[in-house]
Motif scaffolding. Structure first.
Motif, PDB file in Angstrom:
ATOM      1  N   TYR A 129       7.216 -45.097   5.101  1.00  0.00           N
ATOM      2  CA  TYR A 129       8.355 -46.068   5.905  1.00  0.00           C
ATOM      3  C   TYR A 129       8.526 -44.956   7.056  1.00  0.00           C
ATOM      4  CZ  TYR A 129      13.169 -46.857   6.518  1.00  0.00           C
ATOM      5  OH  TYR A 129      14.132 -47.146   7.190  1.00  0.00           O
ATOM      6  N   TYR A 130       7.741 -43.822   7.090  1.00  0.00           N
ATOM      7  CA  TYR A 130       7.950 -42.683   8.323  1.00  0.00           C
ATOM      8  C   TYR A 130       7.844 -43.214   9.145  1.00  0.00           C
ATOM      9  CZ  TYR A 130       3.920 -39.256   7.933  1.00  0.00           C
ATOM     10  OH  TYR A 130       2.875 -39.233   8.044  1.00  0.00           O
ATOM     11  N   LYS A 131       6.553 -44.155   9.308  1.00  0.00           N
ATOM     12  CA  LYS A 131       5.329 -44.559  10.377  1.00  0.00           C
ATOM     13  C   LYS A 131       6.584 -45.856  11.429  1.00  0.00           C
ATOM     14  CE  LYS A 131       1.229 -42.139   8.619  1.00  0.00           C
ATOM     15  NZ  LYS A 131       0.166 -42.714   8.432  1.00  0.00           N
ATOM     16  N   GLU A 132       7.109 -47.019   9.976  1.00  0.00           N
ATOM     17  CA  GLU A 132       7.188 -48.418  10.358  1.00  0.00           C
ATOM     18  C   GLU A 132       8.581 -46.787  11.257  1.00  0.00           C
ATOM     19  OE1 GLU A 132       8.295 -49.992   7.097  1.00  0.00           O
ATOM     20  OE2 GLU A 132       5.963 -50.338   7.063  1.00  0.00           O
ATOM     21  N   TYR A 133       9.296 -46.051  10.792  1.00  0.00           N
ATOM     22  CA  TYR A 133      10.719 -46.337  11.341  1.00  0.00           C
ATOM     23  C   TYR A 133      10.506 -45.523  12.370  1.00  0.00           C
ATOM     24  CZ  TYR A 133      14.832 -43.320  10.178  1.00  0.00           C
ATOM     25  OH  TYR A 133      16.691 -43.174   9.657  1.00  0.00           O
ATOM     26  N   TYR A 134       9.419 -44.821  13.046  1.00  0.00           N
ATOM     27  CA  TYR A 134       9.463 -44.169  14.454  1.00  0.00           C
ATOM     28  C   TYR A 134       9.690 -45.803  15.497  1.00  0.00           C
ATOM     29  CZ  TYR A 134       6.994 -43.087  18.990  1.00  0.00           C
ATOM     30  OH  TYR A 134       6.866 -42.718  20.096  1.00  0.00           O
ATOM     31  N   VAL A 135       9.187 -46.563  15.567  1.00  0.00           N
ATOM     32  CA  VAL A 135       9.255 -48.144  16.094  1.00  0.00           C
ATOM     33  C   VAL A 135      10.947 -48.552  15.664  1.00  0.00           C
ATOM     34  CG1 VAL A 135       8.857 -50.484  16.113  1.00  0.00           C
ATOM     35  CG2 VAL A 135       7.433 -48.707  15.951  1.00  0.00           C
ATOM     36  N   LEU A 136      11.222 -48.227  14.480  1.00  0.00           N
ATOM     37  CA  LEU A 136      12.761 -49.583  13.903  1.00  0.00           C
ATOM     38  C   LEU A 136      13.371 -48.337  14.349  1.00  0.00           C
ATOM     39  CD1 LEU A 136      11.813 -50.261  10.278  1.00  0.00           C
ATOM     40  CD2 LEU A 136      12.105 -51.628  12.102  1.00  0.00           C
ATOM     41  N   GLU A 137      13.814 -47.008  14.582  1.00  0.00           N
ATOM     42  CA  GLU A 137      14.985 -46.243  15.407  1.00  0.00           C
ATOM     43  C   GLU A 137      14.508 -46.624  17.039  1.00  0.00           C
ATOM     44  OE1 GLU A 137      15.791 -42.100  13.848  1.00  0.00           O
ATOM     45  OE2 GLU A 137      13.774 -42.355  15.283  1.00  0.00           O
ATOM     46  N   ARG A 138      13.491 -46.739  16.889  1.00  0.00           N
ATOM     47  CA  ARG A 138      13.975 -47.542  18.865  1.00  0.00           C
ATOM     48  C   ARG A 138      13.792 -48.761  19.551  1.00  0.00           C
ATOM     49  NH1 ARG A 138      11.986 -43.244  18.098  1.00  0.00           N
ATOM     50  NH2 ARG A 138      11.505 -41.876  19.319  1.00  0.00           N
ATOM     51  N   GLU A 139      13.869 -49.807  18.048  1.00  0.00           N
ATOM     52  CA  GLU A 139      13.809 -51.274  18.390  1.00  0.00           C
ATOM     53  C   GLU A 139      14.650 -51.920  17.525  1.00  0.00           C
ATOM     54  OE1 GLU A 139       9.612 -52.662  18.797  1.00  0.00           O
ATOM     55  OE2 GLU A 139       9.314 -51.036  20.319  1.00  0.00           O
ATOM     56  N   HIS A 140      14.547 -51.609  16.748  1.00  0.00           N
ATOM     57  CA  HIS A 140      15.542 -52.272  15.445  1.00  0.00           C
ATOM     58  C   HIS A 140      17.245 -52.269  15.741  1.00  0.00           C
ATOM     59  CE1 HIS A 140      17.563 -53.535  11.722  1.00  0.00           C
ATOM     60  NE2 HIS A 140      16.593 -54.492  11.600  1.00  0.00           N
TER      61      HIS A 140
END
Length: 251
Positions: free
Chosen positions: A5-16
């Motif tokens: 999840y934290y690898k997904e989270y890196y993108v999500l925190e900035r784009e979601h």
């Protein structure tokens, strides 16, 4: 946080859409709570910095020290951003007493079993008259796979959260729910998701944040709906919501 999840989270925190609208709301609420304090001069501790976006948000108010419990996440973030995040726990903060002007834990204390100790540690390292900022997920009724993926121990009500702050003698400055307008559809989805096998509605690690394409029309609409709460929060505290925001002062 699951390692996937934290690898997904890196993108999500900035784009979601959820993270982007949440960032604007939290930044605005902190700014209002600071009032007469001079911005850009505060010494700030960000506990649970994860992949670093919350530290970026807080940097508008001063110099930020980032702390993250998950060693793999900490190493990943430091490698990706050169953030110099410190690996440590909210239950035993590696800082001296009264070191920071503002201490933040944005969606963090629900991750630890002893949340009272966690907030007590925040108080210990906060200067007298300093600001303590906490956000948490609201209502156990909303508990879902999303909470399991994030290793939550609980969700809160306003009264249960305030009891922690009262118990350790912190003075509440602002306490409000947020993500209120979308509360009903989110509740409906989470109740329904308990009846549908996870593989049919969730991808990746299984977080709610993976349910929408960041560039989809629905994501853009949800972002505008969530962000519109800024106007309401300028007028009054919201009576319910998916999340809770609270700021308090150390006497």
């Amino acid at each position: 946080m699951d390692k996937n999840y934290y690898k997904e989270y890196y993108v999500l925190e900035r784009e979601h859409w959820w993270f982007k609208a949440r960032a604007k709301i939290i930044s605005n609420l902190i700014s209002k709570s600071l009032k007469n304090k001079e911005n850009n001069k505060l010494n700030i501790l960000n506990i649970g910095a994860a992949t670093g976006k919350t530290s970026d948000i807080l940097s508008e108010f001063g110099t930020v020290t980032s702390l993250e419990y998950d060693k793999d996440c900490c190493d990943f973030t430091n490698s990706a951003l050169n953030l110099n995040s410190i690996n440590g726990s909210i239950l035993a903060l590696p800082f001296r007493e009264e070191e920071f002007d503002m201490v933040c834990a944005l969606d963090v204390i629900e991750h630890v079993e002893d949340d009272i100790l966690g907030v007590s540690e925040m108080k210990r390292v906060c200067k007298s008259g300093g600001l303590i900022v906490v956000t948490v997920p609201a209502y156990m009724l909303l508990w879902s796979k999303h909470d399991e993926v994030n290793h939550h121990f609980r969700r809160y009500t306003m009264s249960s959260l305030k009891k922690i702050f009262t118990k350790i003698n912190l003075t509440t400055i602002r306490a409000t729910y947020f993500n209120t307008i979308l509360f009903i559809p989110i509740l409906a989805f989470r109740l329904l998701s308990k009846l549908i096998p996870t593989k049919f509605i969730r991808v990746g690690a299984g977080s709610d944040a993976t349910l929408h394409n960041n560039n989809s029309i629905s994501s853009k609409i949800l972002y505008q709906i969530f962000k519109s709460e800024l106007a309401l929060l300028k007028l009054f505290n919201l009576p319910f919501g998916v999340s809770i925001f609270i700021t308090s002062s150390k006497k």
